[in-house]
Design an enzyme around this catalytic site. Structure first.
Site, mmCIF file in Angstrom:
data_model
loop_
_atom_site.group_PDB
_atom_site.id
_atom_site.type_symbol
_atom_site.label_atom_id
_atom_site.label_comp_id
_atom_site.label_asym_id
_atom_site.label_seq_id
_atom_site.Cartn_x
_atom_site.Cartn_y
_atom_site.Cartn_z
ATOM 1 N N TYR A 124 70.161 60.032 29.397
ATOM 2 C CA TYR A 124 70.433 59.569 30.310
ATOM 3 C C TYR A 124 70.091 58.194 30.563
ATOM 4 O O TYR A 124 69.133 57.805 29.479
ATOM 5 C CB TYR A 124 69.205 60.330 31.400
ATOM 6 C CG TYR A 124 68.993 59.717 32.588
ATOM 7 C CD1 TYR A 124 69.529 59.882 33.780
ATOM 8 C CD2 TYR A 124 68.195 58.139 32.596
ATOM 9 C CE1 TYR A 124 69.929 59.369 35.002
ATOM 10 C CE2 TYR A 124 68.258 58.192 33.829
ATOM 11 C CZ TYR A 124 69.115 58.023 35.032
ATOM 12 O OH TYR A 124 68.865 57.553 36.456
ATOM 13 N N ASN A 290 63.701 50.141 35.839
ATOM 14 C CA ASN A 290 62.764 51.619 36.254
ATOM 15 C C ASN A 290 61.211 51.237 36.528
ATOM 16 O O ASN A 290 60.821 51.807 34.794
ATOM 17 C CB ASN A 290 63.289 52.400 34.505
ATOM 18 C CG ASN A 290 63.975 53.880 35.883
ATOM 19 O OD1 ASN A 290 64.577 53.658 37.554
ATOM 20 N ND2 ASN A 290 64.641 54.321 35.165
ATOM 21 N N GLN A 380 17.546 49.248 70.483
ATOM 22 C CA GLN A 380 18.265 49.172 70.031
ATOM 23 C C GLN A 380 19.725 48.211 70.047
ATOM 24 O O GLN A 380 19.185 47.835 71.289
ATOM 25 C CB GLN A 380 18.366 50.481 69.059
ATOM 26 C CG GLN A 380 19.281 51.666 70.028
ATOM 27 C CD GLN A 380 19.234 53.031 69.916
ATOM 28 O OE1 GLN A 380 18.295 53.110 68.869
ATOM 29 N NE2 GLN A 380 19.793 53.648 70.773
ATOM 30 N N ARG A 386 24.230 47.797 64.728
ATOM 31 C CA ARG A 386 23.470 49.285 64.576
ATOM 32 C C ARG A 386 24.745 50.156 63.929
ATOM 33 O O ARG A 386 23.958 50.595 62.966
ATOM 34 C CB ARG A 386 22.658 49.417 65.363
ATOM 35 C CG ARG A 386 22.077 51.176 65.309
ATOM 36 C CD ARG A 386 21.293 51.111 66.631
ATOM 37 N NE ARG A 386 21.900 50.762 67.516
ATOM 38 C CZ ARG A 386 22.289 52.166 68.396
ATOM 39 N NH1 ARG A 386 21.847 53.565 67.412
ATOM 40 N NH2 ARG A 386 22.683 52.739 69.736
ATOM 41 N N ASN A 416 61.731 56.367 33.005
ATOM 42 C CA ASN A 416 62.237 57.130 33.151
ATOM 43 C C ASN A 416 63.800 56.574 32.074
ATOM 44 O O ASN A 416 64.205 55.340 33.005
ATOM 45 C CB ASN A 416 62.174 58.065 34.514
ATOM 46 C CG ASN A 416 63.555 59.348 33.942
ATOM 47 O OD1 ASN A 416 62.121 59.700 33.196
ATOM 48 N ND2 ASN A 416 63.996 59.120 34.149
ATOM 49 N N LYS A 487 36.703 31.834 75.184
ATOM 50 C CA LYS A 487 38.091 32.197 76.545
ATOM 51 C C LYS A 487 39.352 32.705 75.659
ATOM 52 O O LYS A 487 39.019 33.191 76.358
ATOM 53 C CB LYS A 487 38.101 31.852 77.856
ATOM 54 C CG LYS A 487 38.599 32.560 79.123
ATOM 55 C CD LYS A 487 38.252 31.991 80.156
ATOM 56 C CE LYS A 487 36.967 32.686 80.801
ATOM 57 N NZ LYS A 487 37.163 33.662 80.928
ATOM 58 N N GLU A 515 70.365 57.620 48.076
ATOM 59 C CA GLU A 515 70.568 57.952 46.793
ATOM 60 C C GLU A 515 71.416 59.307 46.187
ATOM 61 O O GLU A 515 70.733 59.748 45.501
ATOM 62 C CB GLU A 515 70.350 57.637 45.704
ATOM 63 C CG GLU A 515 70.937 57.064 44.198
ATOM 64 C CD GLU A 515 71.045 58.097 43.657
ATOM 65 O OE1 GLU A 515 72.104 58.317 43.060
ATOM 66 O OE2 GLU A 515 69.628 58.437 42.796
ATOM 67 N N ASN A 518 69.512 62.193 45.429
ATOM 68 C CA ASN A 518 68.843 62.076 44.490
ATOM 69 C C ASN A 518 67.090 61.772 44.401
ATOM 70 O O ASN A 518 66.501 62.715 43.857
ATOM 71 C CB ASN A 518 69.354 61.403 43.159
ATOM 72 C CG ASN A 518 68.703 61.765 41.762
ATOM 73 O OD1 ASN A 518 68.245 62.688 41.245
ATOM 74 N ND2 ASN A 518 68.239 60.530 41.750
#
Length: 747
Positions: A124, A290, A380, A386, A416, A487, A515, A518
């Site tokens: 390939y 690739n 709190q 917090r 690949n 502001k 593609e 594929n």
């Protein structure tokens, strides 16, 4: 809450306690500089795993070593994100590891390819077509390589850098081509992949890419066209086109200037630097294309910024706790390390807890009081402070995971087929599928939104007089009727966080089959990385705006500390002057406590009023406590009672006029610089570094001098715009200067 006279809660004016008997202190550290001995034992658990802060600090010092001349090593296994940033953005030198063990792997894998070509084996990418066309066959591997590059050179780029006849809708270069830093990072990462010896390329090819990189020749690469499935094919084809000197492939060359450098044909640029083009051998075009280099490159650059922003968010939260006179107790180890020990939550809490060490503004201990003593008081802090460790913690974990994942991607073979030079085997797989980068970017981008959302919530609380514990509306340092300072920032930050929310949407849910089916699944990693950079752009605007606001708020707290002390002194002086002759010292102290409480209540609820009216209202609210107290006393005679009653109007008048004059004097002193360029410094400890960096190094002054002068000289004469000041902070965040300050704060 501080206790006055042993039994009565001391009043607070504008979020600051009025108590003339003691100096403000926190965590045992007094303003006079004396402190108890520190304990060496940390209350926090020791983690065997590195935290995001560890990564941040390590990366910074590694980056500094590259700036000092150390080279970024390309050996296929140790490339760090700091190295990528240093080489791509700061032109740090790189060096290929040409040791025998490294070169031997490259040579062996190349021999496998050469032998396959010589034997006529069908492999390939050597004898077959590509992707969905892999059923075609050819015995011309060199022409096959040309055909690969040809069909991938599909990027839409500006045909000229000359001015256009019609103003474009968007900048032609930035709308279609990648920034040079992205391309340089991709070149580096691709070299680091090829040098691992699994791609069957020649050593000369790796050297040629390095030579082009060192010459600062950067291919002009299309911004779009990659789905990051079989790698980033089209973008990488422009690097390959530059290597071979394709005259139709353009590059950036020449001296750096503001904006883009000169675009010239690659062949011309190579010739001007004395670099010979390198014709590609069999498999080499595929070896360059690739791979996930562009996805990993943009991801690496983005994560470097994301880690810094995550650290800055914790700095801002600590400063916000101080500015809102919150409490350090929300970050106690028991809450996080003992009760809910998520790693990110512990890290965030520990960092903020440590940053608040020695603070003056934030409380560090909890005092129980009777129900009657804290009516209407929150026990709190609100959620944005917090619960910040619980909110930030998961973001730190996600960014850390992404950091590790992308670092691994930068040190992997994403090609690949893959060649095992030791056995001669050729392996067909899918290491170019960049979903690891996609996932890293998706979670990073979502984390950036959550960080922005938290800071926005803190920011809006800080500018809102209904929630900011006594600060003026819009953090106006002068009368609010003619000062609406923050502001516009309040509105802008809402726009920023809204855009962050939009950008946080996943990219990977939009994958399309491509593609010839594929590439029926693909990663969209580069698109996701680009979106993450966009998020960083927006979040940096929000953080810089918030830092600007924080510094203003801290200055106002410092001013109010002085104002509170002064008001208390005025009240004590006037009460003593007018009433000491008719009441006992103990009665006078009790009366003072009631008057202080009334004054505080008035000031805390009248922040939207201009100073004269506000002080007059404050003084008038003392009438009832004065009258009630005096009528309840058993005075020695009618004359004393009459003196006391007729003194009330005098007290009110003196208090209002003196308090107004005091506030005006303090405003003038702070805004004119008589208290120094960084007047809040004495009240800060660890967060002082970033505050002073903004105030002293960047020269961003406390806002309000134009308003104080009622715009006598017009706008922009004495003060820069609010946006210009925020821009200074923004530039320091993006160019790395703020990063040095952030590291120093955590060191």
């Amino acid at each position: 809450m501080t206790i006055l006279s042993g039994t009565t809660a001391a009043p607070r004016v504008n979020g600051t306690t009025m108590n003339g008997h003691s100096k403000p202190h926190t965590n045992g550290v007094h303003l006079n500089g004396h402190a108890p001995k520190a304990t060496t034992e940390s209350p926090w658990p020791q983690s065997e795993e590195k935290t995001l802060l560890d990564k941040f600090v390590e990366a910074y010092y590694e980056f500094e070593s590259y700036k000092s001349g150390q080279t970024v090593k390309v050996d296929g296994k140790t490339l760090s994100l700091a190295g990528v940033v240093a080489a791509a953005r700061h032109h740090a030198k790189i060096s290929l590891d040409d040791s025998a063990s490294i070169k031997d792997k490259v040579v062996k894998s190349r021999k496998v390819i050469a032998d396959k070509v010589a034997s006529g084996a069908s492999v390939y990418g050597l004898s077959t077509g590509f992707g969905g066309s892999a059923d075609t066959r050819t015995d011309q591997p060199l022409s096959l390589g040309h055909a690969l590059l040809q069909h991938q050179h599909v990027g839409v780029l500006p045909s000229s850098s000359q001015p256009l006849d019609v103003l474009p809708l968007s900048d032609p270069m930035s709308a279609t081509s990648m920034p040079e830093a992205w391309v340089r990072a991709a070149m580096l990462i691709r070299m680091n992949s090829l040098i691992r010896g699994h791609s069957g390329v020649r050593w000369e090819l790796i050297e040629k890419i390095a030579e082009i990189f060192d010459a600062n020749i950067t291919p002009v690469v299309p911004l779009r066209s990659s789905i990051s499935a079989s790698g980033d094919l089209s973008p990488l084809s422009y690097i390959a086109g530059t290597v071979v000197g394709n005259p139709s492939i353009r590059v950036f060359d020449g001296p750096a200037a503001f904006g883009a450098r000169e675009m010239v044909p690659s062949a011309k640029a190579l010739a001007s630097h004395g670099i010979d083009p390198l014709p590609l051998a069999s498999k080499e075009p595929l070896g360059i294309l690739n791979g996930t280099a562009f996805s990993a490159a943009v991801g690496a650059l983005a994560l470097n910024e994301a880690v810094h922003f995550a650290m800055l968010a914790q700095v801002c939260t600590a400063m916000g706790t101080e500015a809102l006179v919150g409490t350090r107790l929300s970050f106690e180890p028991f809450i996080h390390a003992t009760c809910r020990p998520h790693p990110g939550q512990i890290e965030a809490a520990r960092n903020i807890y440590n940053l608040l060490e020695g603070t003056t503004f934030a409380s560090v201990h909890h005092e129980e009081v009777h129900i009657a003593e804290d009516q209407g008081t929150l026990r709190q802090d609100r959620y944005p402070l917090r619960t910040s460790p619980q909110f930030l913690g998961p973001q730190l974990e996600d960014i850390l995971h992404a950091y590790v994942s992308v670092t691994q991607e930068c040190n992997s073979t994403t090609d690949n087929p893959l060649i095992d030079g030791e056995t001669g085997e050729i392996h067909h797989g899918g290491n170019f599928q960049a979903m690891a980068v996609t996932n890293a970017m998706e979670k990073t981008r979502l984390a950036l939104h959550h960080i922005g959302k938290l800071l926005f919530a803190q920011c809006t609380e800080l500018v809102n007089p209904a929630m900011n514990n006594g600060l003026p509306p819009s953090l106006a340092a002068t009368d609010p009727s003619l000062n609406y300072h923050t502001k516009g920032i309040d509105i802008a930050t809402a726009a920023y966080v809204s855009e962050l929310g939009y950008l946080a949407n996943p990219v990977s849910t939009h994958i399309q089959s491509a593609e010839m089916h594929n590439q029926a699944v693909n990663s969209l990693a580069l698109i996701s990385a680009r979106a993450t950079v966009n998020s960083l752009d927006v979040l940096s605007l929000l953080i810089s705006s918030y830092l600007y606001i924080l510094c203003q708020a801290l200055d106002l707290r410092a001013l109010q500390m002085e104002f509170v002390k002064g008001v208390e002194e005025i009240i004590r002086e006037e009460l003593s002057l007018l009433f000491a002759s008719v009441v006992s010292p103990a009665e006078l102290e009790a009366l003072t406590s009631k008057v202080l409480s009334a004054a505080q209540t008035s000031l805390d609820t009248s922040g939207s009023m201009d100073a004269p009216a506000r002080m007059k209202k404050m003084a008038s609210t003392t009438t009832i406590p004065l009258f009630d107290f005096l009528t309840e006393l058993t005075l020695p005679d009618a004359i004393s009672s009459g003196i006391a009653m007729v003194s009330i109007p005098s007290f009110r008048s003196h208090l209002a006029s003196r308090a107004t004059a005091l506030l005006d004097q303090l405003r003038r002193d702070y805004l004119s610089g008589q208290r120094g360029a960084a007047p809040a410094s004495p009240y800060l400890n660890k967060t002082r570094m970033v505050y002073e960096f903004v105030r002293l190094t960047l020269g961003v002054k406390m806002h309000g001098s134009e308003n104080y002068a009622r715009f006598a000289k017009g706008l922009g004469v004495e003060d820069e715009t609010i946006g210009q000041n925020i821009s200074r902070i923004h530039e320091a965040i993006r160019d790395g200067k703020m990063q040095a300050i952030t590291v120093a704060m955590f060191a």
